[in-house]
Design an enzyme around this catalytic site. Structure first.
Site, PDB file in Angstrom:
ATOM      1  N   CYS A 135       3.037 -21.054  54.021  1.00  0.00           N
ATOM      2  CA  CYS A 135       1.948 -21.365  54.952  1.00  0.00           C
ATOM      3  C   CYS A 135       0.808 -20.359  54.821  1.00  0.00           C
ATOM      4  CB  CYS A 135       2.494 -21.367  56.381  1.00  0.00           C
ATOM      5  SG  CYS A 135       1.203 -21.500  57.612  1.00  0.00           S
ATOM      6  N   CYS A 138      -0.810 -19.169  58.070  1.00  0.00           N
ATOM      7  CA  CYS A 138       0.013 -18.222  58.841  1.00  0.00           C
ATOM      8  C   CYS A 138      -0.039 -16.825  58.209  1.00  0.00           C
ATOM      9  CB  CYS A 138       1.479 -18.648  58.883  1.00  0.00           C
ATOM     10  SG  CYS A 138       1.745 -20.389  59.163  1.00  0.00           S
ATOM     11  N   ASP A 139       0.050 -16.760  56.889  1.00  0.00           N
ATOM     12  CA  ASP A 139       0.312 -15.473  56.243  1.00  0.00           C
ATOM     13  C   ASP A 139      -0.795 -14.969  55.321  1.00  0.00           C
ATOM     14  OD1 ASP A 139       2.816 -15.543  57.445  1.00  0.00           O
ATOM     15  OD2 ASP A 139       3.691 -16.678  55.802  1.00  0.00           O
TER      16      ASP A 139
END
Ligand code: NAP
Length: 307
Positions: A135, A138-139
């Site tokens: 993701c 997200c990261d």
């Protein structure tokens, strides 16, 4: 004994929320089991959605999901942030268990979505959350000014690579063929991005490092030649598999593991159980097609309850 709900919707992506809007407006006060950690489905990990009609400027995936939820709740949908862990779908009253309790329903709509496909190479498990991610939204931020690899050649891989180009010093896109599967507009945007370096006809065969990921071993799919690419972050975007494990074989699946429905309806092999979205669709897999299927599932459930 718990009350018997008219409709329980399992899943909270575009299919689940659209089913909830329709079932709620029909007066069924549906219960949505939205998921504990991954509520909102795949769009929660997407950035800009540019092709959902009605948003000419684009809309962020999580914002679109929040709007759908708000619309469903406005008409009386109820939401629990729980994962279905066990389902008993046979019979007129179905039971759905979660870690916190159980729910009963006359009709169930399965909008379970799909899960990220894994590479299945040595090091992938070891470096999960230590460089390996599924993701970018997200990261991505963790890899500011670092070398990043994105694996895949579809819309997801390209969208992730374009997003990651904002952070990384370089983004290496590793694709097993010499042509992207992604839509033309996205592919052209990717190939024009300065920070992106394409590795055509290549696959990742191993991930190496110490405490964290340090290198990806790439293999040329035409010559078999291997080379090590120093890298801090590796994002896997090679598609998704339908999330059907929780069904425990109760519902008929197709050969690729998607729930089989009686097209053009959303009826599954079990009366009173309907399915919509990525858990069914092996062809289109768009937010808009999932939403449309959610609508059909709610109408099918409505007809079933009326009969
Ligand atoms: P996808 O379209 O199935 O593409 C998966 C990609 O990963 C393909 O390029 C495939 O290679 C590659 N791949 C598959 N298995 C692999 C493996 N084991 N090792 C290496 N590479 C592998 O999946 P997706 O990109 O996640 O997209 C899913 C759906 O969502 C699509 O319908 C897409 O249009 C949609 N989507 C749309 C948007 C948007 O419109 N903005 C954004 C994201 C996703 P091959 O090409 O060789 O098969």
């Amino acid at each position: 004994m718990s009350e018997i709900n008219n409709v329980v919707i399992v899943g909270s992506g575009p299919a689940g929320w659209t089913a909830a809007v329709y079932a709620a407006r029909a007066g069924f006060a549906p219960l949505v089991l939205a998921g504990e950690l991954e509520a909102g489905g795949a769009l929660m990990t997407t950035t800009e959605v540019e092709n959902f009609p009605g948003f000419p400027e684009g809309i962020m995936g999580p914002d679109l999901m929040a709007k759908m939820q708000e619309q469903a709740e406005r008409f009386g949908a109820r939401v629990e942030y729980e994962d279905a862990t066990e389902l008993e779908l046979a019979g007129e009253v179905k039971t759905i268990r979660t870690a916190y309790g159980e729910y009963r329903a006359r009709a169930v709509i399965l909008a379970l979505g799909s899960a990220h496909r894994r590479l299945g190479v040595p090091g992938e498990e070891e470096f999960a959350a230590k460089g390996v991610s599924y993701c970018a939204t997200c990261d991505g931020f963790f890899f500011k000014d670092k070398e990043i690899v994105v694996v895949g050649g579809g819309d997801s891989a390209v969208t992730e690579a374009l997003f990651l180009a904002r952070f990384g010093s370089a983004v290496h896109v590793v694709h097993r063929r010499d042509e992207l599967r992604a839509s033309k507009v996205l592919a052209e945007r990717l190939l024009a991005e300065e920070k992106v370096q394409m590795h055509w006809n290549s696959k990742v065969v191993e991930l190496k490092g110490g405490d964290v990921l340090e290198a990806a071993v790439l293999e040329d799919t035409t010559t078999g030649e291997r080379a090590e690419l120093p890298v801090s972050g590796l994002f896997v975007a090679i598609g998704h598999d339908p999330r059907t494990a929780v069904l425990g074989g109760q519902v008929a699946l197709d050969d690729a593991g998607h729930i089989r429905v009686e097209e053009p309806s959303t009826r599954t092999s079990i009366p009173g159980v309907f399915a919509a979205g990525d858990v069914v669709d092996r062809t289109y897999r768009q937010a808009i097609t999932a939403a449309a299927a959610g609508c059909r599932a709610a109408l099918d459930a409505q007809a079933y309850l009326a009969s």
